[in-house]
Design an enzyme around this catalytic site. Structure first.
Site, PDB file in Angstrom:
ATOM      1  N   HIS A 104      29.129 -21.214 -23.029  1.00 40.06           N
ATOM      2  CA  HIS A 104      29.304 -22.673 -23.108  1.00 40.06           C
ATOM      3  C   HIS A 104      30.694 -23.114 -22.654  1.00 40.06           C
ATOM      4  CE1 HIS A 104      25.402 -22.800 -24.801  1.00 40.06           C
ATOM      5  NE2 HIS A 104      25.703 -22.606 -26.062  1.00 40.06           N
ATOM      6  N   HIS A 175      22.797 -29.954 -26.613  1.00 39.59           N
ATOM      7  CA  HIS A 175      22.533 -28.825 -27.499  1.00 39.59           C
ATOM      8  C   HIS A 175      21.981 -29.289 -28.856  1.00 39.59           C
ATOM      9  CE1 HIS A 175      23.038 -24.794 -29.064  1.00 39.59           C
ATOM     10  NE2 HIS A 175      23.591 -24.390 -27.927  1.00 39.59           N
ATOM     11  N   ASP A 248      16.099 -16.603 -28.073  1.00 44.05           N
ATOM     12  CA  ASP A 248      17.324 -17.136 -27.467  1.00 44.05           C
ATOM     13  C   ASP A 248      17.209 -16.787 -25.988  1.00 44.05           C
ATOM     14  OD1 ASP A 248      19.791 -18.208 -27.028  1.00 44.05           O
ATOM     15  OD2 ASP A 248      20.921 -16.766 -28.233  1.00 44.05           O
ATOM     16  N   GLU A 312      17.152 -26.317 -24.612  1.00 44.07           N
ATOM     17  CA  GLU A 312      18.302 -26.694 -23.792  1.00 44.07           C
ATOM     18  C   GLU A 312      17.922 -26.603 -22.318  1.00 44.07           C
ATOM     19  OE1 GLU A 312      21.674 -24.081 -25.178  1.00 44.07           O
ATOM     20  OE2 GLU A 312      20.153 -23.639 -26.648  1.00 44.07           O
TER      21      GLU A 312
HETATM   22  C1  BGC Z   1      23.004 -19.802 -27.085  1.00 38.21           C
HETATM   23  C2  BGC Z   1      23.119 -18.968 -28.342  1.00 38.21           C
HETATM   24  C3  BGC Z   1      24.326 -19.440 -29.128  1.00 38.21           C
HETATM   25  C4  BGC Z   1      24.191 -20.903 -29.417  1.00 38.21           C
HETATM   26  C5  BGC Z   1      25.388 -21.494 -30.132  1.00 38.21           C
HETATM   27  C6  BGC Z   1      22.856 -21.232 -27.490  1.00 38.21           C
HETATM   28  O1  BGC Z   1      22.785 -22.025 -26.343  1.00 38.21           O
HETATM   29  O2  BGC Z   1      21.923 -19.400 -26.272  1.00 38.21           O
HETATM   30  O3  BGC Z   1      23.217 -17.603 -28.024  1.00 38.21           O
HETATM   31  O4  BGC Z   1      24.438 -18.713 -30.329  1.00 38.21           O
HETATM   32  O5  BGC Z   1      24.016 -21.614 -28.219  1.00 38.21           O
HETATM   33  O6  BGC Z   1      26.548 -21.286 -29.419  1.00 38.21           O
END
Ligand code: BGC
Length: 347
Positions: A104, A175, A248, A312
């Site tokens: 991110h 998110h 995930d 997402e």
């Molecule tokens: C990711 C996860 C992460 C979460 C919070 C998601 O977009 O795929 O692996 O733990 O975001 O950062």
């Protein structure tokens, strides 16, 4: 039109909450910190408004936690292997904040910035953020805009626009963690989900970098081609599930032509609330909140593992380095535009 103060940033700048509403009593609240969705209130089948996204009551809680509840993520959502990006022949080393990888975009990103208000009325808010050349080690001054529109058809439309003065990465997402029975209803395992594709991008191991292949979900717990309870196979002894402690994973929407199409559908039996997701993005990450640790949320709620699920919309993880995947690159002569719609209804 309605605004409220929502606490302040670490350096004392005021954070403001803006409320959108429509004729069917839906209400969406957005703060300028991270252009974050802090609540989505939808009437359930009993007529009672349910807030269907996880969040906090105060800006300080958003800054203190790393779940990214409802925030905009940029310049790059998801992971970049080794935190390395090569653009116009030059390699940039980004923060390695998730094992040796970048997740991110690292700190000081879109999700913790205070965005500027561009436009606001009862149905729509537009916010902007200038991510300067070198911030998070990305090249180019990037001006980004996010517009949220709540229609009388109960659609929340998220539009992303951006421009840059040097070639850079542009891969934004929202998110939000959904719990269609209400943010304080606990485990989402009984809620049902359909994802409109049979393809996903398997990961190498628990660090979640894709192998680069695009695989079929058929015969695996990742198959959501038909409505299925999220919890049905979440504990399966299948390597892709074990690696990340649930779901995930990025699904390929086979959408290199970037047409708006349906990506997912979710519903909760108890509230009767359903949600359809449309996007023009190539991929969608299903994340079942596997790493939410027990902590306090808004209105006295206690959140924990798998109390929300994220859908997402995005370019594929590590697509900046993976030749098989459409690359999220923005050049100075181009304008970035993308949209995702979350549409609510009663079953
Ligand atoms: C990711 C996860 C992460 C979460 C919070 C998601 O977009 O795929 O692996 O733990 O975001 O950062």
């Amino acid at each position: 039109m309605k605004t409220e103060q929502f606490g302040q940033t670490a350096d004392g700048q005021k954070v403001t909450k803006y409320i959108l509403s429509n004729k069917n009593s839906l209400k969406v609240s957005v703060i300028d910190l991270g252009a974050t969705i802090v609540s989505i209130e939808v009437p359930g089948k009993d007529g009672r408004l349910r807030d269907v996204v996880l969040g906090y009551d105060d800006a300080a809680d958003y800054l203190a936690n790393d779940c990214y509840f409802g925030t905009i993520v940029g310049r790059n959502a998801n992971r970049i292997a080794g935190g390395k990006v090569t653009l116009d022949g030059r390699t940039y080393q980004l923060e390695q904040n998730d094992n040796e990888n970048n997740l991110h975009s690292g700190k000081n990103g879109f999700s913790s910035a205070l965005w500027q208000l561009e436009e606001y009325d009862e149905h729509k808010i537009k916010l902007s953020y200038l991510s300067e050349d070198g911030v998070q080690d990305f090249p180019g001054n990037m001006k980004a805009y996010v517009t949220y529109t709540l229609t009388d058809q109960n659609e929340l439309i998220i539009e992303y626009d951006a421009e840059t003065d040097k070639t850079t990465v542009a891969n934004f997402t929202n998110h939000s963690y959904f719990n269609l029975d209400g943010h304080d209803s606990g485990y989402v395992g009984k809620q049902e989900l359909k994802i409109f594709t049979s393809l996903y991008t398997p990961v190498v191991d628990s660090k979640s970098i894709p192998t680069g292949s695009i695989a079929s979900v058929s015969g695996t717990p990742l198959d959501f081609t038909k409505m299925k309870k999220i919890g049905k196979e979440i504990e399966s002894d299948f390597d892709q599930i074990r690696f990340v402690n649930g779901y995930d994973h990025n699904y390929s929407l086979e959408n290199d032509s970037r047409k708006l199409k349906q990506a997912a559908r979710a519903k909760a039996a108890e509230s009767g609330i359903g949600m359809d997701v449309y996007t023009d993005c190539p991929g969608i990450q299903l994340y079942t909140g596997n790493y939410i640790s027990e902590h306090a949320g808004k209105n006295g709620a206690t959140y924990g593992q798998r109390h929300g699920f994220c859908l997402e919309t995005q370019y594929f993880p590590n697509s900046v380095n993976e030749e098989n995947f459409l690359a999220p690159i923005l050049k100075p002569e181009e304008k970035y535009h993308s949209q995702t719609r979350y549409c609510f209804y009663l079953n």
